[in-house]
Design an enzyme around this catalytic site. Structure first.
Site, short mmCIF file in Angstrom:
data_model
loop_
_atom_site.label_atom_id
_atom_site.label_comp_id
_atom_site.label_asym_id
_atom_site.label_seq_id
_atom_site.Cartn_x
_atom_site.Cartn_y
_atom_site.Cartn_z
N ALA A 269 0.85 -1.19 0.00
CA ALA A 269 0.00 0.00 0.00
C ALA A 269 0.88 1.23 0.00
O ALA A 269 2.09 1.13 0.17
CB ALA A 269 -0.89 0.00 1.24
N MET A 270 0.25 2.40 -0.19
CA MET A 270 1.01 3.64 -0.27
C MET A 270 0.27 4.76 0.44
O MET A 270 -0.92 4.96 0.23
CB MET A 270 1.25 3.98 -1.75
CG MET A 270 1.98 5.27 -2.00
SD MET A 270 3.67 5.24 -1.33
CE MET A 270 3.86 6.96 -0.85
N HIS A 304 -0.63 1.05 9.41
CA HIS A 304 0.69 1.55 8.98
C HIS A 304 0.54 2.77 8.06
O HIS A 304 1.16 3.81 8.29
CB HIS A 304 1.45 0.43 8.27
CG HIS A 304 2.81 0.81 7.78
ND1 HIS A 304 3.96 0.55 8.49
CD2 HIS A 304 3.21 1.43 6.64
CE1 HIS A 304 5.00 1.01 7.82
NE2 HIS A 304 4.58 1.55 6.68
N GLU A 305 -0.28 2.64 7.04
CA GLU A 305 -0.42 3.75 6.09
C GLU A 305 -1.06 4.95 6.77
O GLU A 305 -0.68 6.09 6.52
CB GLU A 305 -1.22 3.33 4.85
CG GLU A 305 -0.71 2.09 4.13
CD GLU A 305 0.78 2.08 3.82
OE1 GLU A 305 1.35 3.16 3.61
OE2 GLU A 305 1.38 0.99 3.78
N GLU A 327 9.91 4.87 7.76
CA GLU A 327 9.47 3.47 7.68
C GLU A 327 9.72 2.70 8.99
O GLU A 327 8.84 2.02 9.50
CB GLU A 327 10.12 2.76 6.50
CG GLU A 327 9.69 3.31 5.14
CD GLU A 327 8.18 3.33 4.92
OE1 GLU A 327 7.44 2.71 5.70
OE2 GLU A 327 7.74 4.00 3.96
#
Ligand code: B3K
Ligand code: ZN
Length: 882
Positions: A269-270, A304-305, A327
């Site tokens: 994902a981004m 996370h994203e 990250e």
């Protein structure tokens, strides 16, 4: 032919841009093959920069279709445009100026999936790390931040949805068939966080009220008809938003937060600002099609994203060398989130398993690099488990060293001091130093020294003085480009257990600084002396895996069993069991290789079964204990001269011995660990399924008959149970009629669901033995396989290379030759994907000589190709050299 200049970028060469970007206005006229992009960029020259300095903008495969400076055409002599750069000279001296650039790009032809591409009729972008330069000429680096306005014009019928970052400004019709939408993102951001999505998708909507009472619209876009499968992702999103407020004090900052699921995506994902783009594998779930692991992944990746909104977006990286700044920190945050949502101990075990399997392997091989590298040739190859997972461990160590309050004070200062900036690792560390007054100079070596430290420990008890001495030595192995290393600060949590299982708190400790249960090892060799110890203690070292090291500590199986029984730290109990298991597994591999009988220590079996049957422990933990080290972990433990067939045979013999001895227990777990009622993906139910399914797996070894797994396959009412039964059938009894029937039934039931078909491909690609390659080749001809879709390629070719040790490492080298062909083929379309899969050969030097020769041959064949991407060339050369 492609051009690879072989250019290496160095951290030491960093300098800011000559021009400051103030604002970005983008207009897209979308067309499948000829999209027109107009970029209006406002710049001013940075103070002190020579007036003659040209503006140099990055490009990648671009053609310039128009250029204006301050709305006027300029003389051709004043600029140079190549596919890789646009250089403009003689720019206005003082005042801000405007550059308007027009490019025409072809989203349909973009098979790299970087920049703007079209997948299944959906326009979508991926710009990290250097994809924006495939859209327009731009200062495409993370330290160039600006607010963006984006106008999207597209055919209305095909693209009812026009999305970009930030808040929606408005939209209207545009001519007879088109419409437009305008978006404004007020938060200055680097180009890698830009996103655009257009097409026809279904939506799931919800809302979230922030701590300060602002209402945020939440939207998850998926293919029409799949809306119901996005419910879990939406729930995970709301829990993430709340958790970040409660634990890190971070509130969301736009009126809308969107997630779009697409089926062609190079990664998970981004985190694009306000518009996350996801691989649909990490959004879509329902009990019929998703396993418990899928649910856990969705929860973790959604979190996370989302967490990147602060750690990555509001505070971004000055340059790509600082990647761990966003990250590593964000992985730490998502780990903590999952630990709070589920069982902390079980989560930690899973993390450490993954860290050791992936990061320790990387750190011990030719691709080893520091958490913050100092040079790269292709940045895409540095989205590694070292940057992510070891980066997270480094953050965790800061929290361990500073304690809860110190860590929080440092994080608060970081958010306050660097909001809106592009920061460095030094900036981050300084916040913890300033907030707590602690000097973290030595600790910072964790960012610059690669390699997994080896800590060797030995203990001695002195009954006369009631003292216990613990001697510790650290050694950091040489890694490519780094031969000599400095001693590091190693925060080692420990416990001293007495014979009755209780823990003793020493009266005093000398020789090594200790706070709470953490020893701060700082020198190459040090001895801690604990006083007031009434009898010989059993030492539990590296509780909770407080430091990512390889620990050499000669403990007897009896001492390990004592830890496995009595430690208050659950992680340490699990680690002790693994430490008892590993020598049995490595010895079994050696025996199998020499054709000797394989024996298994009865004490090991007893300790394992005692844990498995202990009802005071949560089922998920017991399932983790029963999951013996994988063949890859055994290979890592053996170190070199690996023969995957012998490792497999040895491990199978040990599993059979455990299964036979524990048959009754496994039977009762299989019968007892049921989850009646409607399926629920919660951690407790998932734990029961895990324990029941591993019991089923052991029963397949004890009974050596496919009947039970076949019955389980037929009775399964959720994907976790179904996929596990199918895996047991396929891996244990590949040729049995029951297996062939089950594979066929699975395919016919799920043939319309590509994500489930990926499981079908993966299960078959990982069937052990020489036959795997033929099976994989045959599956490539199956209509379900699509070499252009990264998920399909990863499910079949990727899992074969990464997760089928015997099949891939066939003694005749055919697995490696196949991989070389595949890499060369995939590389023509999608370099990032090819480079990633090629890293499956990173441990080739640890194979026994005949296999290693075959692997080298395959690597050299790839290297000889004169048409490699920079991505693959960088990996193949490093793997061969290191
Ligand atoms: N930041 C992205 C990764 C981009 C990878 C580019 N090659 C996803 C993430 O870590 O959240
Ligand atoms: Zn990330």
């Amino acid at each position: 032919m492609r051009t690879d200049t072989g250019q290496v970028i160095h951290l030491a060469d960093y300098r800011p841009t000559d021009f400051v970007l103030e604002r970005v206005d983008l207009t897209f006229e979308l067309d499948p093959t000829e999209t027109k992009v107009e970029a209006r960029l406002i710049f001013h020259r940075r103070e002190g920069v020579d007036v003659a300095a040209p503006l140099v903008l990055d490009g990648d495969e671009l053609t310039l279709a128009g250029l204006l400076v301050d709305q006027s055409e300029i003389d051709a002599a004043r600029y140079t445009a190549t596919p890789e750069a646009l250089t403009i000279r003689d720019l206005p001296e003082a005042t801000p100026f405007e550059v308007t650039i027009t490019t025409i790009i072809n989203p349909e032809a973009n098979t790299q999936l970087m920049g703007l591409y079209r997948s299944n009729g959906i326009y979508c972008t991926q710009c990290e790390a250097e994809g924006f330069r495939r859209i327009t000429y731009f200062p495409d680096r993370p330290d160039v931040l600006a607010p963006y306005t984006v106008n999207i014009i597209a055919d209305k019928a095909a693209n009812p949805l026009l999305l970009s970052n930030g808040n929606f400004l408005g939209g209207a019709g545009f001519g007879p068939d088109k419409h437009f939408a305008a978006w404004f993102d007020p938060h200055p951001k680097p180009s890698y966080l830009f996103a655009l999505v257009a097409g026809d998708l279904g939506v799931v909507e919800d809302s979230f009220t922030t701590l300060s009472g602002r209402e945020v619209a939440l939207k998850i876009y998926v293919e029409h008809g799949k809306e119901a499968r996005a419910a879990y992702a939406m729930d995970a999103l709301k829990r993430s938003m709340k958790w970040d407020e409660e634990v890190f004090g971070r509130e969301y900052d736009l009126d809308i937060f969107m997630v779009v699921a697409v089926s062609d995506f190079n990664m998970g994902a981004m985190e694009n600002k306000g518009l996350n783009v996801f691989n649909d594998k990490y959004v879509l779930a329902d009990p019929e099609t998703a396993t418990d692991a899928d649910y856990a992944n969705i929860e973790a990746i959604i979190a996370h994203e989302y967490f990147h909104n602060w750690t990555g977006n509001r505070i971004t990286c000055r340059d790509w060398f600082q990647l761990c700044l966003k990250e590593g920190l964000t992985v730490y945050r998502d780990h903590e989130f999952s630990a709070d949502q589920r069982s902390r101990a079980v989560k930690r075990i899973a993390e450490v398993r993954h860290l050791k399997a992936e990061q320790f392997t990387e750190d011990a091989g030719p691709l080893a690099h520091p958490v913050r590298p100092v040079k790269y040739r292709e940045i895409n190859n540095f989205y590694t488990t070292t940057v992510y997972e070891k980066g997270s461990e480094v953050t965790r160590m800061i929290a361990t060293l500073l304690g809860r309050d110190g860590f929080k004070a440092g994080m608060d200062l970081y958010f306050e001091r660097h909001d809106g900036e592009a920061a460095t690792v030094e900036d981050f560390v300084k916040c913890f130093e300033d907030a707590t007054g602690r000097d973290l100079t030595q600790f910072s070596l964790w960012y610059s020294q690669a390699g997994t430290p080896v800590v060797t420990a030995s203990g001695a008890y002195d009954a006369t003085n009631a003292t216990f001495s613990l001697s510790l030595e650290q050694m950091i192995p040489a890694t490519p480009g780094q031969s000599a290393k400095e001693p590091m600060l190693i925060p080692l949590r420990l416990g001293l257990l007495l014979e009755d299982g209780s823990e003793v708190t020493p009266a005093s400790v000398s020789g090594i600084e200790m706070t709470g249960d953490v020893l701060h090892l700082t020198q190459r060799a040090q001895t801690a002396v604990f006083s007031g110890i009434p009898s010989r203690p059993v030492v539990s070292l590296n509780r909770g895996f407080s430091v990512p090291i390889n620990l050499h500590f000669n403990q007897t199986p009896a001492d390990l069993a004592h830890i496995a029984r009595h430690e208050s730290d659950q992680f340490a109990r699990w680690q002790a069991l693994i430490d008892i298991a590993l020598p049995n597994l490595t010895q079994a591999a050696r025996d199998a290789r020499e054709g000797r009988d394989i024996a298994c220590d009865p004490a090991f079996i007893e300790a394992l079964l005692a844990t498995a049957g202990d009802e005071t422990l949560e089922p998920a933990f017991r399932a983790q204990a029963l999951t013996l080290p994988s063949e890859a972990e055994i290979a890592r433990e053996l170190g070199s001269d690996n023969n995957p067939d012998a490792i497999h045979a040895g491990r199978t013999a040990i599993l059979t011995a455990v299964a036979t001895a524990g048959a009754d227990l496994f039977q009762s777990l299989y019968d007892g660990m049921t989850t009646p009622g409607a399926f629920s993906p919660d951690a407790e139910s998932a734990g029961k399924r895990a324990l029941r399914n591993i019991a089923l797996s052991f029963l397949s070894y004890a009974e050596n008959d496919p009947a039970r797994a076949s019955a389980a396959f037929k009775a399964a009412n959720n994907m976790t149970d179904l996929a596990q039964a199918l895996t047991i059938l396929a891996h244990r009894f590949p040729d049995a009629p029951e297996t062939l029937d089950a594979l066929a039934a699975f395919e016919s039931r799920f043939r319309d669901n590509a994500l489930v078909i990926d499981k079908w491909l993966t299960i078959q690609a990982t069937i052990p033995g020489d036959g795997a390659l033929t099976r994989v080749r045959a599956l490539q001809q199956n209509p379900h396989y699509n070499p252009k879709n990264p998920n399909r390629v990863r499910a079949l070719v990727g899992t074969f290379a990464f997760s089928n040790p015997t099949g891939f490492n066939r003694a005749d080298g055919a697995g490696y030759a196949f991989l070389a062909d595949e890499i060369l083929d995939i590389d023509r379309r999608n370099p990032q994907l090819a480079a990633r899969i090629l890293t499956s050969l990173r441990s080739w030097r640890l194979l026994e000589p005949a296999r290693a020769d075959h692997a080298r041959e395959a690597l050299m064949r790839i290297e000889r190709s004169n048409d490699l991407s920079t991505d693959v060339r960088d990996i193949v050369e490093r793997i061969l050299k290191g």
